[in-house]
Write an enzyme that holds these catalytic residues in place. Sequence first.
Site, PDB file in Angstrom:
ATOM      1  N   HIS A 223       0.843  -1.204   0.000  1.00  0.00           N
ATOM      2  CA  HIS A 223       0.000   0.000   0.000  1.00  0.00           C
ATOM      3  C   HIS A 223       0.878   1.254   0.000  1.00  0.00           C
ATOM      4  O   HIS A 223       0.615   2.217  -0.727  1.00  0.00           O
ATOM      5  CB  HIS A 223      -0.914   0.009   1.223  1.00  0.00           C
ATOM      6  CG  HIS A 223      -2.248  -0.620   1.000  1.00  0.00           C
ATOM      7  ND1 HIS A 223      -2.426  -1.974   0.982  1.00  0.00           N
ATOM      8  CD2 HIS A 223      -3.466  -0.071   0.770  1.00  0.00           C
ATOM      9  CE1 HIS A 223      -3.705  -2.244   0.778  1.00  0.00           C
ATOM     10  NE2 HIS A 223      -4.358  -1.107   0.629  1.00  0.00           N
ATOM     11  N   HIS A 270      -0.064  -2.881   9.474  1.00  0.00           N
ATOM     12  CA  HIS A 270       1.377  -2.833   9.219  1.00  0.00           C
ATOM     13  C   HIS A 270       2.101  -2.202  10.394  1.00  0.00           C
ATOM     14  O   HIS A 270       1.541  -1.378  11.125  1.00  0.00           O
ATOM     15  CB  HIS A 270       1.688  -2.010   7.958  1.00  0.00           C
ATOM     16  CG  HIS A 270       1.456  -2.754   6.686  1.00  0.00           C
ATOM     17  ND1 HIS A 270       2.257  -3.787   6.271  1.00  0.00           N
ATOM     18  CD2 HIS A 270       0.507  -2.614   5.726  1.00  0.00           C
ATOM     19  CE1 HIS A 270       1.817  -4.252   5.117  1.00  0.00           C
ATOM     20  NE2 HIS A 270       0.754  -3.564   4.771  1.00  0.00           N
TER      21      HIS A 270
END
Length: 468
Positions: A223, A270
Amino acid sequence: METLHQSMWDLIDRLKEPSLVLKIQTCFGVLPRSNIEYEPSNEKSDLKSLGPVSQDTGQSIDRSHVYESTDGVSPVNGVTALRKSKISTTSTDEVSSGSPKKGQVQGQRKKPSIKEATLGATDAVSSESDSESKDYVVTNRFWYYLFCLGTALGDEIFYASFIPFWFWNIDGAVGRRVVLVWAITMYIGQGIKDIVRWPRPSSPPVFRLQKKWALEYGMPSTHAMVGASIPLSVILYTMDRYQYSITCGVLFAIVWCSVVCISRLYLGMHSVLDIVAGLVLVLLLMIPLIPLVDSMDHFCLTHKHSPFLLTTAAVLMVIYSPSGDRWTPTRGDTTVVLGVSLGVHVGAWTNYHLGTMQEPFPKPTLPHAILWPSYEMMGLMLLRTALGFSCIVATRAICKWASYATLRAVLLGTNKSPNEPSSSRAEVAVELGYKFFTYAAVGFITLYLLPGAFRLLHIERPTFYTEI
């Protein structure tokens, strides 16, 4: 030298710590539900009759307007509670079993001891943990919806809408180059995930607000890579073609990238190290990629054997893409990216070699002045977009069904939903095969069939077939 090496590893260990992610979540208003205590009430009373007490003010909070919403966000007098299921005061997960201890109110949630919380945080070391915490409260709707939007900018829906819209309404030459950059960065990033195999932040202590990518490994954050590579490549490929403020473009890219990156931390998907590694990696990749992609685009568009070479390369990349020690959606997502990129470039090649795509003569002077659309242009743009997306949705559904059924019958001879995880080699081949074929078809109609249909309907963008 040894001290520097040790300091570097200490920094890496600190950036990997889930506590950093938890601090960021807390900063943006994601708090433990244990921060909200409930007043004693009758066991048979409904959830709406409960009155949570604020620890800061000691005042009860009116729960008369509590409701369960479809998006999982329920306002509690300015506090937003994210739920996986309706909370019950008699749940075995939240109420102590047996008779209550002295001083403990029956039906009241039992808080975990410090030892229990520490052991839970230590034991939960990977994203596939069955004991992930769901005990959190979102206290700021703005940040929640902003970061949900930010994480969607790296999702399939964004790609499926952004890429066709760009080709049909903005600039095809820039679009082809951006798609190549996107495909290469995604392939490298997804491959590294299954090579490094670092888990996502453990939950608990991190609150995982989203589980869509929980089965994938986390290092690096693709991402973050896409959030940086797409806006940056758009700027680099348009700065010599159009007259606009580069400063405004850079600021827009920074805001875009920041929202995408912070969203992954906010949602608990994350670690800080995953984000930093993704950004550093993509910035290093962009140095050789920008000039290389320029040359690759010209080759893909003009070489007579380009479709054969591209298809062979894409199939080999799918077959030999790195795979982890367990099944994850990573290879499937990589296949989607490669399929779209292949379809886009084969569609552009077809336009060029059929003579419909030609350089304008005389060649216009660059950079172009940006023309703001008139009402007529806006109407045609909306019409192209509506018709195009309708055709893409239909194509995706038909190709997905046909390719899956065909591959399933040939390789396995049984029926199975394409949304179920695959385990055996044959099932993996079916999954990757139908995704590759489906999204290659989507890319092809985006660049060849739909622009041709727009031309027949006299709603095409005038410069589409001149952007080489």
